[in-house]
Design an enzyme around this catalytic site. Structure first.
Site, PDB file in Angstrom:
ATOM      1  N   ASP A   4     -11.356  -1.133  14.364  1.00 21.13           N
ATOM      2  CA  ASP A   4     -11.109  -2.736  14.176  1.00 21.13           C
ATOM      3  C   ASP A   4     -11.099  -3.096  15.527  1.00 21.13           C
ATOM      4  OD1 ASP A   4     -10.462  -5.168  13.645  1.00 21.13           O
ATOM      5  OD2 ASP A   4      -9.010  -4.851  12.222  1.00 21.13           O
ATOM      6  N   GLU A  16     -15.449  -4.837   5.989  1.00 17.18           N
ATOM      7  CA  GLU A  16     -14.569  -5.058   5.158  1.00 17.18           C
ATOM      8  C   GLU A  16     -14.410  -6.356   4.559  1.00 17.18           C
ATOM      9  OE1 GLU A  16     -10.506  -3.363   5.928  1.00 17.18           O
ATOM     10  OE2 GLU A  16     -10.038  -3.298   3.659  1.00 17.18           O
ATOM     11  N   LYS A  59      -6.053   0.983  -3.454  1.00 16.01           N
ATOM     12  CA  LYS A  59      -4.963   1.917  -2.708  1.00 16.01           C
ATOM     13  C   LYS A  59      -4.704   2.885  -3.792  1.00 16.01           C
ATOM     14  CE  LYS A  59      -4.885  -0.894   0.479  1.00 16.01           C
ATOM     15  NZ  LYS A  59      -5.611  -0.599   1.871  1.00 16.01           N
ATOM     16  N   LYS A  92     -12.677  -1.484  -3.553  1.00 17.37           N
ATOM     17  CA  LYS A  92     -11.738  -0.609  -2.901  1.00 17.37           C
ATOM     18  C   LYS A  92     -10.244  -0.794  -3.533  1.00 17.37           C
ATOM     19  CE  LYS A  92     -10.173  -0.238   1.702  1.00 17.37           C
ATOM     20  NZ  LYS A  92     -10.179  -0.194   3.002  1.00 17.37           N
ATOM     21  N   ASN A 129       0.922  -0.971   0.203  1.00 15.89           N
ATOM     22  CA  ASN A 129       0.004   0.060   0.055  1.00 15.89           C
ATOM     23  C   ASN A 129       0.786   1.192  -0.139  1.00 15.89           C
ATOM     24  OD1 ASN A 129       0.636   0.685   2.633  1.00 15.89           O
ATOM     25  ND2 ASN A 129      -1.029  -0.437   3.551  1.00 15.89           N
ATOM     26  N   ASP A 189      -8.158   4.344  -0.760  1.00 17.45           N
ATOM     27  CA  ASP A 189      -7.458   4.398   0.344  1.00 17.45           C
ATOM     28  C   ASP A 189      -5.914   4.533   0.377  1.00 17.45           C
ATOM     29  OD1 ASP A 189      -6.439   3.582   2.963  1.00 17.45           O
ATOM     30  OD2 ASP A 189      -7.047   1.475   2.893  1.00 17.45           O
ATOM     31  N   ALA A 190      -5.641   5.642   0.936  1.00 15.89           N
ATOM     32  CA  ALA A 190      -4.176   6.522   1.011  1.00 15.89           C
ATOM     33  C   ALA A 190      -3.242   5.880   2.297  1.00 15.89           C
ATOM     34  CB  ALA A 190      -4.298   7.907   1.124  1.00 15.89           C
ATOM     35  N   ASN A 201      -4.711  -7.932   9.611  1.00 20.00           N
ATOM     36  CA  ASN A 201      -3.608  -7.605   9.147  1.00 20.00           C
ATOM     37  C   ASN A 201      -3.235  -6.306   9.370  1.00 20.00           C
ATOM     38  OD1 ASN A 201      -4.221  -5.554   6.677  1.00 20.00           O
ATOM     39  ND2 ASN A 201      -6.079  -6.629   6.839  1.00 20.00           N
ATOM     40  N   HIS A 211     -12.689  -2.025   9.836  1.00 21.86           N
ATOM     41  CA  HIS A 211     -11.340  -2.578   8.912  1.00 21.86           C
ATOM     42  C   HIS A 211     -11.212  -4.186   9.224  1.00 21.86           C
ATOM     43  CE1 HIS A 211      -6.990  -3.765   9.385  1.00 21.86           C
ATOM     44  NE2 HIS A 211      -6.885  -2.996   8.287  1.00 21.86           N
ATOM     45  N   GLU A 222      -9.001   3.257  11.190  1.00 20.84           N
ATOM     46  CA  GLU A 222      -8.486   1.710  11.254  1.00 20.84           C
ATOM     47  C   GLU A 222      -7.115   1.811  12.096  1.00 20.84           C
ATOM     48  OE1 GLU A 222      -7.679   1.046   7.122  1.00 20.84           O
ATOM     49  OE2 GLU A 222      -5.628   0.142   7.925  1.00 20.84           O
ATOM     50  N   TYR A 274     -11.547  -8.752   2.225  1.00 22.02           N
ATOM     51  CA  TYR A 274     -10.476  -8.912   1.051  1.00 22.02           C
ATOM     52  C   TYR A 274     -10.777 -10.452   0.578  1.00 22.02           C
ATOM     53  CZ  TYR A 274      -8.292  -6.021   4.709  1.00 22.02           C
ATOM     54  OH  TYR A 274      -8.063  -5.116   5.735  1.00 22.02           O
ATOM     55  N   GLU A 301     -10.301   7.380   1.848  1.00 18.32           N
ATOM     56  CA  GLU A 301     -10.033   6.819   3.390  1.00 18.32           C
ATOM     57  C   GLU A 301      -8.724   7.180   3.780  1.00 18.32           C
ATOM     58  OE1 GLU A 301     -10.675   2.363   3.265  1.00 18.32           O
ATOM     59  OE2 GLU A 301      -9.020   2.208   4.890  1.00 18.32           O
ATOM     60  N   LYS A 319      -0.950   1.617  32.524  1.00 26.67           N
ATOM     61  CA  LYS A 319      -1.331   2.665  32.526  1.00 26.67           C
ATOM     62  C   LYS A 319      -1.960   2.945  31.182  1.00 26.67           C
ATOM     63  CE  LYS A 319       2.003   5.444  33.914  1.00 26.67           C
ATOM     64  NZ  LYS A 319       3.578   6.017  33.958  1.00 26.67           N
ATOM     65  N   TYR A 324      -4.256  -3.168  -4.536  1.00 23.53           N
ATOM     66  CA  TYR A 324      -3.024  -2.990  -4.094  1.00 23.53           C
ATOM     67  C   TYR A 324      -2.002  -2.551  -5.180  1.00 23.53           C
ATOM     68  CZ  TYR A 324      -3.908  -4.179   0.913  1.00 23.53           C
ATOM     69  OH  TYR A 324      -4.523  -4.258   2.140  1.00 23.53           O
TER      70      TYR A 324
HETATM   71  O1  LIG Z   1      -3.477  -2.111   3.360  1.00 27.05           O
HETATM   72  C1  LIG Z   1      -3.679  -1.856   4.652  1.00 27.05           C
HETATM   73  O2  LIG Z   1      -3.013  -1.922   5.581  1.00 27.05           O
HETATM   74  C2  LIG Z   1      -5.265  -2.430   5.051  1.00 27.05           C
HETATM   75  C3  LIG Z   1      -6.069  -1.289   4.918  1.00 27.05           C
HETATM   76  O3  LIG Z   1      -5.677  -0.160   4.942  1.00 27.05           O
HETATM   77  C4  LIG Z   1      -7.652  -1.537   4.699  1.00 27.05           C
HETATM   78  O4  LIG Z   1      -8.041  -2.626   4.561  1.00 27.05           O
HETATM   79  O5  LIG Z   1      -8.142  -0.660   4.813  1.00 27.05           O
HETATM   80 MG   LIG Z   2      -7.271   1.100   5.126  1.00 28.68          MG
END
Ligand SMILES: O=C([O-])CC(=O)C(=O)O
Ligand SMILES: [Mg+2]
Length: 388
Positions: free
Chosen positions: A291, A340, A183, A181, A19, A212-213, A53, A321, A264, A342, A238, A100, A155
């Site tokens: 998450d 979500e 990246k 979604k 990513n 998703d950035a 993950n 997430h 996330e 995958y 995102e 703490k 990705y």
């Molecule tokens: O690529 C990742 O670390 C996973 C991620 O951000 C997502 O699933 O939104």
């Molecule tokens: Mg993400």
């Protein structure tokens, strides 16, 4: 009844994907089993859990602090008022003695993973799906086992061009997903716009793209992307900037008029509350991705949901997430907006029980006791190799 053992094994979930921030060439997770002395169908009840993950296995922390604390406790001090089941809130409090406040790092992952296994055991001992138990205890009494899911992927991958990206997204749509979604932030803005446009072209009516950035951008880049992305009908934009930079999120929200998503990498109710207080998130259009598997588990997530309620946010704005069945159960039990997924990554941990199909972007959860891991044959095989 009592917990007789808690086991952990660190497992690889590595792949060649990347990513905007990390590659997954050395990614691992913790698989956990909470073994009880309760017998159902002639076998001891074992709760299982794993972390999502992105944050690596946490066996060392578990073995040093969290597992011994639970195993050294007076067993009766961990039980609910019936004396016949665990009280996850008491197990959680026991794990967190001598910790703490603040600084929620890897510890929240260790605790969240054990907490998942505790809830799995609790629902199995109660003889019902976790989503049913949650709806009865904390929800409106009636779960909705039909849950929205979206397909995460897209990705950066060596040698993967626009054709590869499109083919991946097409295969998710063909499997019944309506939101996909991908990246961004791992290439130039111009390249990312090209990638986005190539995916938008294949979407039909009712289908949408999220981007998703992964927290990559500084304020200027987040806003530059925001301006460019405003031309597209995205499902969400995102994690533009650092997860703890609430000011950046708020400034972005002033110029970016589409839906934003983040959370996330916020690992406690207090961090989530800071986002809600200071992040300028809009409760009518933005999405929250906390998450539980990374952030102290469901005991803490219940606190987060209470906090959201106090601030006028509906649980239906939460789409966690992680792509695990724990969040599916929470979504079905407590009315989250979805989860979500995958479809092609992090197997066998993510996904759904065997035979569950995505239809119109939704899955319907079968009524399996516990979280439902027993319904996913490749996953339960791994779990039983740890403890049976
Ligand atoms: O690529 C990742 O670390 C996973 C991620 O951000 C997502 O699933 O939104
Ligand atoms: Mg993400």
């Amino acid at each position: 009844m009592k917990i007789v053992n808690i086991l952990e094994s660190t497992r690889p979930i590595k792949s060649d994907i990347r990513n905007a921030y990390i590659d997954f060439s050395k990614m691992t997770l913790s698989l956990v089993a909470v073994v009880t002395d309760v017998v159902r169908d002639g076998k001891p009840v074992i709760g299982y859990g794993f972390n999502s993950n992105g944050r690596y296995g946490q066996g060392a922390l578990m073995r040093e602090r969290f597992i011994p604390r639970v195993l050294e406790a007076d067993p009766a001090s961990l039980l609910d008022e019936t004396g016949e089941n665990l009280d996850p809130h008491k197990v959680w409090a026991r794990m967190m003695i001598n910790e703490k406040p603040g600084g929620h790092g890897e510890r929240s992952v260790a605790v969240g993973t054990i907490d998942m296994a505790v809830w799995d055991a609790v629902a199995k001992i109660a003889g019902k799906p976790l989503y049913q138990l949650l709806a009865e205890r904390y929800g409106n009494g009636t779960p909705n086992p039909r849950v929205f899911v979206y397909a995460a992927g897209g990705y950066y991958y060596p040698g993967k061009g626009l054709d590869g990206l499109r083919a991946e997204m097409e295969s998710y749509l063909a499997r019944g997903y309506s939101v996909v979604k991908m990246k961004i932030g791992g290439a130039t803005l111009a390249e990312d716009c090209e990638r986005i446009e190539s995916v938008l072209k294949i979407l039909g009516p009712g289908q949408q793209l999220a981007v998703d950035a992964n927290g990559r951008f500084d304020l200027k880049t987040a806003i530059d992307y925001g301006k460019a992305l405003s031309q597209y009908p995205l499902f969400w934009y995102e994690e533009a900037g650092d997860p703890l930079d609430y000011e950046l999120q708020a400034r972005l929200g002033e110029v970016y008029t589409g839906p934003m998503a983040t959370g996330e990498n916020l690992f406690s109710m207090q961090d989530a509350r800071n986002l809600i207080r200071h992040g300028g998130m809009h409760k009518d259009r933005d999405w929250l991705q906390f998450d539980c598997a990374l952030s102290y588990g469901l005991v803490e997530y219940l606190r987060t949901l209470d906090m959201l309620k106090e601030h006028g946010w509906s649980p239906s704005r939460c789409i966690p997430h992680g792509g695990h069945q724990m969040s599916l159960a929470i979504a079905a039990g407590l009315g989250l907006g979805g989860n979500e997924s995958y479809p092609d990554l992090f197997q066998p941990y993510g996904g759904f029980p065997d035979g569950v199909k995505v239809v119109d972007g939704h899955v319907t959860l079968p009524p399996l006791p516990g979280i439902g891991f027993e319904g996913k044959s490749d996953l339960i095989r791994e779990m039983r190799a740890l403890a049976v």
